[in-house]
Structure formats: C-alpha cells, structure tokens
Design a protein around this motif. Sequence first.
Motif, PDB file in Angstrom:
ATOM      1  N   GLU A  76       0.876  -1.416  -0.263  1.00 22.65           N
ATOM      2  CA  GLU A  76       0.065   0.353   0.086  1.00 22.65           C
ATOM      3  C   GLU A  76       0.698   1.224  -0.205  1.00 22.65           C
ATOM      4  O   GLU A  76       0.375   2.486  -0.637  1.00 22.65           O
ATOM      5  CB  GLU A  76      -1.130   0.342   1.426  1.00 22.65           C
ATOM      6  N   GLU A  77       2.208   1.126   0.636  1.00 22.38           N
ATOM      7  CA  GLU A  77       2.866   2.326   0.909  1.00 22.38           C
ATOM      8  C   GLU A  77       3.844   2.620  -0.458  1.00 22.38           C
ATOM      9  O   GLU A  77       3.640   3.653  -0.900  1.00 22.38           O
ATOM     10  CB  GLU A  77       3.802   2.092   1.659  1.00 22.38           C
ATOM     11  N   ASN A  78       4.183   1.551  -1.167  1.00 26.87           N
ATOM     12  CA  ASN A  78       4.854   1.469  -2.606  1.00 26.87           C
ATOM     13  C   ASN A  78       4.720  -0.100  -2.979  1.00 26.87           C
ATOM     14  O   ASN A  78       5.763  -0.629  -2.699  1.00 26.87           O
ATOM     15  CB  ASN A  78       6.314   1.973  -2.481  1.00 26.87           C
ATOM     16  N   PRO A  79       4.338  -0.320  -3.832  1.00 29.00           N
ATOM     17  CA  PRO A  79       4.187  -1.412  -4.168  1.00 29.00           C
ATOM     18  C   PRO A  79       5.269  -2.367  -4.610  1.00 29.00           C
ATOM     19  O   PRO A  79       5.495  -3.443  -4.655  1.00 29.00           O
ATOM     20  CB  PRO A  79       2.590  -1.773  -5.334  1.00 29.00           C
ATOM     21  N   LEU A  80       5.812  -0.913  -6.091  1.00 26.70           N
ATOM     22  CA  LEU A  80       7.117  -1.653  -6.514  1.00 26.70           C
ATOM     23  C   LEU A  80       7.805  -1.727  -5.376  1.00 26.70           C
ATOM     24  O   LEU A  80       8.811  -2.324  -5.953  1.00 26.70           O
ATOM     25  CB  LEU A  80       7.549  -0.438  -7.391  1.00 26.70           C
ATOM     26  N   SER A  81       7.995  -1.336  -4.440  1.00 24.89           N
ATOM     27  CA  SER A  81       9.090  -1.783  -2.952  1.00 24.89           C
ATOM     28  C   SER A  81       9.446  -3.168  -2.690  1.00 24.89           C
ATOM     29  O   SER A  81       9.727  -3.355  -1.999  1.00 24.89           O
ATOM     30  CB  SER A  81       8.587  -0.953  -2.229  1.00 24.89           C
ATOM     31  N   VAL A  82       7.833  -4.297  -2.604  1.00 20.25           N
ATOM     32  CA  VAL A  82       8.857  -5.400  -2.810  1.00 20.25           C
ATOM     33  C   VAL A  82       8.947  -6.489  -3.674  1.00 20.25           C
ATOM     34  O   VAL A  82       9.549  -7.185  -4.488  1.00 20.25           O
ATOM     35  CB  VAL A  82       6.856  -6.215  -2.595  1.00 20.25           C
ATOM     36  N   MET A  83       9.036  -5.523  -4.927  1.00 21.00           N
ATOM     37  CA  MET A  83       9.639  -6.227  -6.201  1.00 21.00           C
ATOM     38  C   MET A  83      11.032  -6.295  -5.764  1.00 21.00           C
ATOM     39  O   MET A  83      12.009  -5.384  -5.513  1.00 21.00           O
ATOM     40  CB  MET A  83       9.527  -6.068  -7.764  1.00 21.00           C
ATOM     41  N   VAL A  84      11.755  -7.017  -6.284  1.00 23.48           N
ATOM     42  CA  VAL A  84      13.008  -8.007  -6.624  1.00 23.48           C
ATOM     43  C   VAL A  84      13.833  -7.533  -7.721  1.00 23.48           C
ATOM     44  O   VAL A  84      12.727  -9.029  -7.838  1.00 23.48           O
ATOM     45  CB  VAL A  84      13.220  -9.253  -5.365  1.00 23.48           C
TER      46      VAL A  84
END
Length: 226
Positions: A76-84
């Motif tokens: 919810e904060e930044n969906p791209l942040s969970v991508m590696v």
Amino acid sequence: MNRLTKMATASGVALGLILGTGITAAHAEEAPDSAEAVFEEFVDTLKVDAKTDAALTERFDDLPPAEQEGVADAIEENPLSVMVFDAGAPTLTSGTGTSAQPALARNSARGLHILTSAAAPRYTATYPVNASLFGITTGTFTMRYVFEATSTNVTRNLECTGWFTGAAGVWNIGTSQSNYVSGGQGACTVKYTMSLAFKGSFFTANKQQQLVYKGTRLTSASLKNI
C-alpha cells in the motif's frame, strides 16, 4: 498509521457504536482491507498467469500473520518496493563478422585501387534481470549488446538495446539506450523508466543496466537505481 493500528482503530469504532458513544458510521468506513485482500489485488494488477498467481498466493499464505501484514503495508505504501530485481550473469557469444569493409591503398605500379579488410569478429552480450516476488519471477528485463572486437579491444558497437518480457500487468515501461567505444573499451547502457498504477495512484522506479567490455573481457556489469 500502519495496518495493525488501522484495524485497532476500526475495532474501537465498532465497540463505540455498540456502547453508544456517538462515533459516526463514516469513521467506521476507514477500516482497511485485509492483508490477504491487498495482496490479491496486487497480484491481479500484475496480471501474471494462473500458475504464477497460485505460487505467489501459496508463498504469501505460508507467511506468519505479522509478516503478511508487513507485506500488505509495504504494497500500500509503494507496490514496487516489494519487487526484487535479480541480475543474472552476462553471457557472451561469438558470431560472424560483418561483410568486408573497403579501404583505399596506393600501389606504385597500378595507382589507386580498393583493398578489403575483414571486420573484427562479432560478439553478442546478453544481460538478463528478473523482476521477482518471493523468489518467483514475474518478468525479465533483457539487455543485448552487439559489438566487434579483437581479444583485447572493442573496435565498433553494432547494437545496444533493452526490453521487458513477461507479465507486466499495468506497468508502463520506457527505455533509452546509449553506447560508446573509447580506448578499446566498449559500453552499452540501458535505462528503464517504470510506473505502476495501483488503487488509483501511480508509483515509479527507474533502473539502469550497463555492460562494459575491453575486447572480449567483461570489465563491468551493473544494475542500479537512478
């Protein structure tokens, strides 16, 4: 306010309504989606195939509740942040050179005539970067660098390109390329500008891939945020 705090607030609102404290129903609507619902919506946004969807969901379900909440908050904060973004090892393959190139030379007996000199061998370097979640690949950024070289020097660049393959969902991905040859060293740089629409907001991430060769020897392979 993180997800657990929001849920606690929502519970307080519900209790207040039961006890008649006068808390309005409008405040009760602030209750967040569950962690499972947030993750499911995110995976739907990526538009992965059914097999990948099931694998991602299974990995998420295996997480302890607190970790599920953490993942949902990060999405919810930044969906791209969970991508590696995992860079693979560059590969270099050889191929035939381009057609012979004309060169001018003067022969004392015959005057000016045209000689030909064979081009240096052609090489193709490929550099993949996987976009993954929980170690499961959802797409791949691939960079291709084609050049002519001797064993010690890059003599000419022929191609420098980059592209994305896989389940991009609503990602918008733009690329730009640049390359140079200097002092026998050749370089190819590809920049990716990415954006993802999620719950009415747009999130961006910019990456840069670069390969540098000195002849046929790899001197640098990098992936960084820009």
